[in-house]
Design an enzyme around this catalytic site. Structure first.
Site, short mmCIF file in Angstrom:
data_model
loop_
_atom_site.label_atom_id
_atom_site.label_comp_id
_atom_site.label_asym_id
_atom_site.label_seq_id
_atom_site.Cartn_x
_atom_site.Cartn_y
_atom_site.Cartn_z
N GLU A 55 -11.77 -25.60 -2.39
CA GLU A 55 -12.71 -25.41 -1.30
C GLU A 55 -14.15 -25.83 -1.60
OE1 GLU A 55 -12.02 -24.29 1.90
OE2 GLU A 55 -9.97 -24.63 1.23
N SER A 328 16.08 35.08 22.89
CA SER A 328 16.06 36.20 21.94
C SER A 328 15.41 35.87 20.60
CB SER A 328 17.48 36.72 21.71
OG SER A 328 17.92 37.42 22.85
#
Length: 672
Positions: A55, A328
């Site tokens: 680069e 219950s």
């Protein structure tokens, strides 16, 4: 006149978050951008040299810009030609890193980029620029930054990359989409670009001629599919995200803050929960029948496992979001409230049927209309006697029952509409499996409720760790919790919950079945783990399984509970429950009561030889399909037309029957 921007682009530095199972190693989910920032020192020299060779070979010598490259780019723009490359690493960083620089191709933007790049070069070190660049650049395969790229292309950390592999990542920068998974002509182009990078490294002196000749094109790992959540993971992620939001973390922080999030979910137990449900339920279980399971660590309040149903079929889960009548399984909260307010296990209450209460329009019956006379609290719990608990609620005060349930983790707004009704102790309020497991965990934890949560810790990108510290609340005294547990042990030993027995350790638990079996429960615990299992239908009809008949809390729910706990407790030390008060031994509760095998007149449960409990019909209402806790439960009788919005002041009507009565009779057992 062109200052260096003082802010960065969010996308340039954003890091996705990773959510782990409770071991902190197994990945549960990934959220947001795939980037893991690394220090330059952790990037091998040959990887840095490959990027520089590809680069910007003059990176360490130039002033942040390339005179030739920039001149060529500007001339191309002025003459109307396509803008050419030529940007240095510093220019690329400036363009992608700082806020205020658009990506448009214009001479003005190019000059601005050049000036800022020169200033950055003057004020920042080259190593700083290279480090930001390597962490910012996009490499394809959804990978941002060199660390994520190393994982995406080669399945290893950047520090483990070879020269050949580092050169390929440098080659990818030019055309990340084309070289992400090259085939055919694209593969030939990728190999040519890779060879060009290797040769460039030779030209810069990073490699010797011999090394250049020896390098071979690397083998690329197969691209991973986008992270997909399967099975219960979708529900897990939702619960983790919801709790993060409640604790002050925004969605933006979750998606781009680079958080390491450790959940409370145990990977093995999550698998065990799903296996327990699927192994116990037959393949022909109707699709409208839904099953939820939740497991809570009593000592910490952590939800270690759950089963929420099929996420492909349901938008909301059965464990956290769905709320159905407790039946219950609510009675132990009434029992604990009484034991914490001057009553003891030898206290006698009215077990006759029907029971008339001034605040109730209709008398309240027991299952099959059976009368028990004056009955103590252990036998009342073992046989789930409705009238006994209604009488107990009147004696201790329904406000104290509500306070106990709320302190044990059941939200007040889910109790508010029902808590003045005489039938409140029978479980007319709707709660979730997680809430019920959390409530029972209170009894397992000697009367102290630990705030239920699904997060263990959150570590941000700087390494600051936030460890979740749940709120603890003393709900009832240690002795009240021990005596409540003792009464529920009798349910599993000799009452309606015998199908949940574990051969190697003590279990306390409670069954629950609403009127016409529209929701059925088994809640139970050992000292180490509290688990709730519920079954219901999303159309509020009777839960019936072909070949198994109408379901009760002590049938398939208890079997699912036992299947899960057998696996969850395997290898765990056997812990005993605390000793009950002396009066806990004042009666021989080991003698099962088998005098209540007369079915009620409204319906006849099918014969089912493998279950070991009897029905305990109560109130019924449809499951809540909306997650918000503000939803109030319905209060209609099951045989009345639906009322979509009952007034808040309307008291719940009385049940036609209820009781987890029966201690091992043959009702509800499968035919084969």
């Amino acid at each position: 006149m062109t200052p260096i921007p003082d802010t960065t682009q969010k996308q340039a530095t954003a890091q996705g978050s990773v959510i782990y199972y409770r071991d902190g190693k197994s990945v549960l989910a990934r959220q947001g951008i795939d980037r893991r920032v690394v220090e330059l020192a952790k990037v091998p020299p040959h990887v840095r040299q490959a990027v520089i060779a590809a680069e910007n070979r003059s990176f360490y010598e130039d002033a942040g810009v390339s005179v030739k490259g920039t001149g060529r780019a500007i001339w191309s723009t002025v003459t109307g030609q396509q803008l050419q490359g030529g940007s240095t690493i510093t220019q690329q960083l400036v363009r992608n890193y700082y806020s205020g620089l658009s990506q448009e191709r214009s001479v003005t933007r190019k000059f601005k980029e050049i000036l800022i790049a020169m200033k950055v070069d003057q004020s920042k070190s080259k190593d700083w620029v290279l480090e930001q660049y390597l962490n910012t650049i996009y490499f394809g395969r959804g990978a941002n930054g060199v660390q994520s790229a190393a994982r995406a292309y080669f399945g290893k950390d950047v520090g483990e990359l070879t020269v050949s592999e580092g050169a390929y990542l440098a080659a990818v920068i030019q055309q990340p989409s084309r070289f992400a998974d090259p085939k055919g002509a694209d593969l030939a182009a990728a190999e040519a670009r890779w060879r060009w990078v290797i040769n460039a490294m030779g030209q810069t002196g990073a490699l010797t001629p011999q090394q250049v000749a020896a390098e071979k094109f690397p083998a690329l790992a197969a691209p991973k599919k986008p992270f997909q959540l399967k099975g219960q993971a979708r529900y897990m992620l939702q619960q983790v995200t919801d709790e993060l939001n409640r604790r002050g973390y925004s969605d933006e922080e979750i998606n781009s803050g680079g958080l390491k999030i450790v959940s409370t979910f145990d990977k093995k137990l999550m698998t065990a929960a799903e296996r327990a449900v699927k192994d116990v339920l037959p393949d022909n279980t109707p699709k409208k029948v839904r099953t939820g399971l939740a497991a809570v660590d009593p000592k910490t309040g952590e939800v270690v496992a759950f089963y929420g149903g099929d996420p492909k079929r349901y938008d909301y889960d059965n464990a956290f979001s769905a709320k159905v009548m407790a039946g219950s399984t609510f009675k132990p909260y009434t029992l604990a409230a009484a034991l914490n307010n001057g009553f003891d296990l030898s206290t006698r209450v009215n077990g006759n049927s029907p029971l008339r209460v001034a605040s109730a329009e209709e008398p309240i019956p027991n299952d099959s209309g059976r009368s028990y006379g004056q009955i103590d609290l252990v036998r009342a719990t073992q046989n789930s006697v409705n009238t006994a608990f209604v009488d107990l609620g009147q004696k201790v005060g329904l406000d104290k029952v509500a306070e106990t349930a709320e302190a044990a983790g059941i939200p007040a707004d889910q109790l508010e509409q029902q808590k003045t009704a005489a039938s409140f102790p029978l479980g007319v309020s709707s709660i979730s499996a997680v809430q019920n497991a959390s409530g029972f965990a209170t009894f397992a934890n000697k009367g102290v409720h630990m705030e239920t949560h699904v997060l263990k810790s959150v570590t941000d990108s700087t390494g600051r760790k936030d460890v979740v510290s749940p709120i603890s609340t003393r709900v009832v005294s240690e002795q009240a919790a021990a005596d409540t547990t003792y009464a529920m042990e009798q349910v599993v030993k000799y009452g309606t919950g015998t199908a949940a027995r574990l051969y190697d350790r003590p279990v306390a638990g409670k069954t629950g079945t609403t009127d016409e079996s529209k929701s059925v429960w088994f809640n139970g615990y050992t000292p180490q783990l509290a688990v709730a299992v519920n079954m219901f239908r999303d159309d509020n009809e009777t839960v019936t399984i072909p070949g198994y008949g109408t379901q009760f809390g002590g049938s398939l729910p208890a079997q699912i509970w036992r299947a899960f706990m057998t696996e969850a407790m395997a290898g765990k030390p056997v812990e005993e429950f605390p000793e009950p008060s002396d009066y806990g031994y004042s009666y021989d509760y080991s003698v099962p009561d088998r005098g209540d095998d007369v079915p009620q007149q409204e319906y006849t449960p099918p014969v089912n030889p493998d279950a070991s409990s009897s029905p305990e019909p109560e109130f019924s209402q449809p499951p809540s399909t909306e997650p918000p806790a503000t939803q109030a439960p319905d209060d209609r009788l099951d045989d009345q037309p639906e009322q979509t919005a009952p007034p808040v002041t309307q008291a719940p009507e009385q049940p036609s029957t209820d009781a987890d009565t029966g201690t091992g009779d043959n009702r509800g057992r499968p035919t084969g």
